[in-house]
Motif scaffolding. Sequence first.
Motif, short mmCIF file in Angstrom:
data_model
loop_
_atom_site.label_atom_id
_atom_site.label_comp_id
_atom_site.label_asym_id
_atom_site.label_seq_id
_atom_site.Cartn_x
_atom_site.Cartn_y
_atom_site.Cartn_z
N ALA A 1 -76.29 -69.81 38.50
CA ALA A 1 -77.00 -69.91 37.08
C ALA A 1 -78.14 -70.88 37.31
N ASP B 1 -80.19 -71.73 34.07
CA ASP B 1 -80.67 -70.47 33.62
C ASP B 1 -79.93 -69.87 32.39
N PHE B 2 -80.69 -70.00 31.17
CA PHE B 2 -79.99 -69.30 30.22
C PHE B 2 -80.73 -67.89 29.75
N VAL C 1 -69.81 -70.23 23.10
CA VAL C 1 -71.26 -70.24 22.65
C VAL C 1 -71.17 -69.95 21.31
N LEU D 1 -83.81 -76.47 31.12
CA LEU D 1 -83.03 -75.20 30.73
C LEU D 1 -84.10 -74.11 30.26
N MET E 1 -84.76 -70.62 28.38
CA MET E 1 -84.45 -69.80 27.34
C MET E 1 -85.80 -69.09 26.91
N ILE F 1 -80.01 -66.72 24.05
CA ILE F 1 -79.10 -67.42 25.05
C ILE F 1 -78.50 -66.36 25.71
N PRO G 1 -77.08 -66.11 29.74
CA PRO G 1 -76.94 -66.73 30.76
C PRO G 1 -76.35 -65.81 31.82
N LEU H 1 -71.99 -74.08 31.66
CA LEU H 1 -72.38 -73.64 29.97
C LEU H 1 -72.33 -74.78 28.97
N GLY I 1 -75.64 -76.48 29.65
CA GLY I 1 -76.73 -75.93 28.82
C GLY I 1 -76.75 -75.95 27.26
N LEU I 2 -75.48 -75.76 26.71
CA LEU I 2 -75.33 -75.87 25.44
C LEU I 2 -75.53 -77.52 24.74
#
Length: 420
Positions: free
Chosen positions: A28, A40-41, A328, A375, A377, A389, A391, A400, A403-404
């Motif tokens: 990712a 990577d999202f 998510v 990140l 997006m 979003i 991923p 995860l 990223g969030l």
Amino acid sequence: MSVFDELESEVRSYCRSWPVVFDTAKGAKLSDVDGRTYLDFFAGAGALNYGHNPDALKGPLLEYLARDGITHGLDMYTVAKGDFLRTFEELVLRPRGLDYKVQFPGPTGANTVESALKLARKITGRKPVINFTNAFHGMTLGALSVTGNSMKRGGAGIPLVHATPMPYDNYFDGTMPDFLWFEKLLDDSGSGLDAPAAVIVETVQGEGGINPARAEWLRGLAELCRAHDILLIVDDVQMGVGRTGPFFSFEIAGIQPDIVCLSKSISGYGLPMALTLIKPEYDQWGPGEHNGTFRGHNPAFVTATAALRTFWADDALERATLAKGERVEAALTELAGSSQTVELTPKGRGLARGLSFSQPELAAKTCAAAFERGLLMETSGPSDEVMKIMPPLTITEGELDDGLAVVGEAIRAVTEGVSA
């Protein structure tokens, strides 16, 4: 980066949002030439559901190339194609009780959509196709004709005909019964709507703004198509291959489309590949009636077969995707609830998620702020109002969460001080 500015067409787009030179990628994460790593999202707009360079697929691919396996095969019989077809039938079609012939229409999502539209018209002898508001099906002329976005449609340069848009699920925010307009036009001989050959639909609209259709809406659409002898085409190019949890995004509704379009992650490795799945009674092509030079990309067959054997021999990936999707959703719901200045609306299903901004320009600014923090997006929706979003399905829970956390930081940085 001067070589890109000097030589590459102005049509380039993603690189404008992420102005670095990427060099390597794994799982990712991507790294640029300066050694900075990015989470990577985006996942290749849904083409990298299993992440970058997954070992379980890379090994078989390198072995195949090392032994001089067939690379380019048109539609000739090859070992790699036979292995893929047997594995696809064993692990995808048979367990789901699906009976489809498999067409290799060419390497892209637009190729499979074009073949589906052509075949529907050939089968029925009719020209019109019903599409939906905010749909996206590709950039070639037939696919554009059933796409909603005015900017993309405008690029055609000619009239886009033989397609009629209908309201997608919740287009009227629940104020109108499902299919009221569509059914009325079908039943009224004075409506001016010619009998359609097919309906084409995404069960979750990706480029249209991460709009999920309800299972009951999809069932109602399938029943309406059956009642009026209209073929049902599901475009699962972006939302198939596990993106919403199940292998096919339409499984939640218990329907069996007449034709299914797959591409993007079907190769498993980001290699170009597409499938058009056709109920046997509708496989009415003549030999060579729809063809293409690169419809038999054998390295993609190899990685696709390895992906199916690795990720779809059981339901572990599906369960993990659904659990991560809920993670998510919870994070986005919390962000929406805590926003004091901008209305934020969580959207989506599985690991296709989005956050809609009441002030559309803030979505792109949030994605830019996220990029500054490492990140990737993108935005979607008719006004680019949705922060998207998507991923890799194989992203770890730690990645995860990281990223969030960046998403939250980016939203706060952009919305702080904005007037409600």
